[in-house]
Design an enzyme around this catalytic site. Structure first.
Site, PDB file in Angstrom:
ATOM      1  N   HIS A   6       0.827  -1.204   0.000  1.00 29.18           N
ATOM      2  CA  HIS A   6       0.000   0.000   0.000  1.00 29.18           C
ATOM      3  C   HIS A   6       0.864   1.259   0.000  1.00 29.18           C
ATOM      4  O   HIS A   6       0.627   2.188  -0.784  1.00 29.18           O
ATOM      5  CB  HIS A   6      -0.911  -0.011   1.237  1.00 29.18           C
ATOM      6  N   GLU A   7       1.880   1.275   0.858  1.00 27.69           N
ATOM      7  CA  GLU A   7       2.737   2.460   0.959  1.00 27.69           C
ATOM      8  C   GLU A   7       3.547   2.671  -0.318  1.00 27.69           C
ATOM      9  O   GLU A   7       3.696   3.802  -0.791  1.00 27.69           O
ATOM     10  CB  GLU A   7       3.665   2.338   2.173  1.00 27.69           C
ATOM     11  N   HIS A  40       1.482   4.283  -2.988  1.00 28.20           N
ATOM     12  CA  HIS A  40       1.438   5.748  -2.956  1.00 28.20           C
ATOM     13  C   HIS A  40       2.559   6.339  -3.820  1.00 28.20           C
ATOM     14  O   HIS A  40       2.358   7.317  -4.543  1.00 28.20           O
ATOM     15  CB  HIS A  40       1.616   6.254  -1.524  1.00 28.20           C
ATOM     16  N   GLU A  66      -5.874   6.957  -0.779  1.00 30.83           N
ATOM     17  CA  GLU A  66      -5.744   5.772   0.064  1.00 30.83           C
ATOM     18  C   GLU A  66      -6.368   4.558  -0.610  1.00 30.83           C
ATOM     19  O   GLU A  66      -5.793   3.462  -0.618  1.00 30.83           O
ATOM     20  CB  GLU A  66      -6.401   6.015   1.430  1.00 30.83           C
TER      21      GLU A  66
END
Length: 267
Positions: A128-129, A132, A191
């Site tokens: 997920h990070e 980004h 997100e």
């Protein structure tokens, strides 16, 4: 008064029109005003500052574990995002958190390892990070903030030039409105997008995508129900997040089935 409102509407119409100049990996319109080198420099600088302020973990088992998962994930990140070896640092803190920065930087707090119960759940967070970074959300956030700031200044000048009554009241409301209507929902969109990118990324790396849902169940339990209303939060509510992840689960499982990698990362 109507002239003032028309000018405000015009300012933000222009802002949103300009925002369609680029496209994210999921096909969403983005505004990116900064070069990749500028954003990478900012990411590297921020990471250096964090390392100076936060206690870095010297635990060999934690560092090996986090490095193992991170390496498996970043192996499948596009080289145009970062072509070198990603720097991974474990911070000795109770924070249940992790982050990735442009320039190939990943930080994981030891508190997260109490909630992410296995390699697959940790991979969901790191994926997920890194998502980004892949989607250039840092560039987008900086650009969006700059645009909103310029919009507010122009609107303020227009109101004053037209001698609009109660201009301060309107500007105050506009500031709140830009925060609730633009900045916060914008972050929630990012997100959700990072979740989608991260889900595919962890699947490509051979991790079990179903564990991303279990991770958010754990997160929900760990928060003890203390969660702000989703409307005023920069993050989607856990149930919303789980629902969105499940929408893409079938395709992620299909990707994992074809993955040649079989990670084996353990503390």
């Amino acid at each position: 008064m109507k002239k003032g409102y028309s000018m405000l509407a015009g300012v933000f119409t222009c802002c949103f029109f300009i925002a369609g100049c680029s496209t994210s990996p999921t096909g969403r319109s983005q505004l990116k005003l900064y070069s990749n080198s500028q954003i990478s420099q900012q990411g590297t600088l921020a990471f250096t500052q964090i390392k100076e302020k936060q206690k870095v973990s010297t635990s060999g088992k934690y560092n090996r574990y986090v490095q193992c998962v991170s390496t498996a994930i970043t192996k499948h990140a596009p080289k145009k995002v970062f072509g070198g070896k990603w720097e991974v640092v474990v911070f000795d803190s109770k924070q249940v958190n992790a982050f990735a920065l442009p320039g190939g930087k990943i930080g994981v707090y030891t508190g997260l390892l109490n909630v992410a119960k296995n390699q697959d759940q940790l991979a969901a967070v790191i994926g997920h990070e890194v998502g980004h970074v892949i989607a250039e959300h840092g560039n987008e956030r900086m650009s969006n903030s700059a645009l909103v700031g310029v919009g507010l200044q122009v609107a303020d000048t227009a109101l004053k030039s037209q001698d609009v009554k109660q201009s301060k009241v309107i500007m105050s409301a506009l500031g709140v409105g830009s925060q609730v209507a633009v900045t916060l929902p914008f972050s929630r969109i990012q997100e959700t997008e990072a979740d989608q990118i991260g889900l595919e990324l962890m699947a490509k790396a051979g991790f079990n995508p179903k564990q991303s849902v279990e991770l958010w169940k754990n997160m929900q339990k760990a928060s003890n129900g203390e969660k702000p209303f989703e409307l005023l939060s920069t993050h989607p509510a856990p149930q919303t997040r789980i629902s969105d992840l499940n929408k893409h689960m079938a395709s992620a499982i299909a990707v994992q089935a074809k993955a040649s990698d079989k990670p084996s990362c353990r503390i």
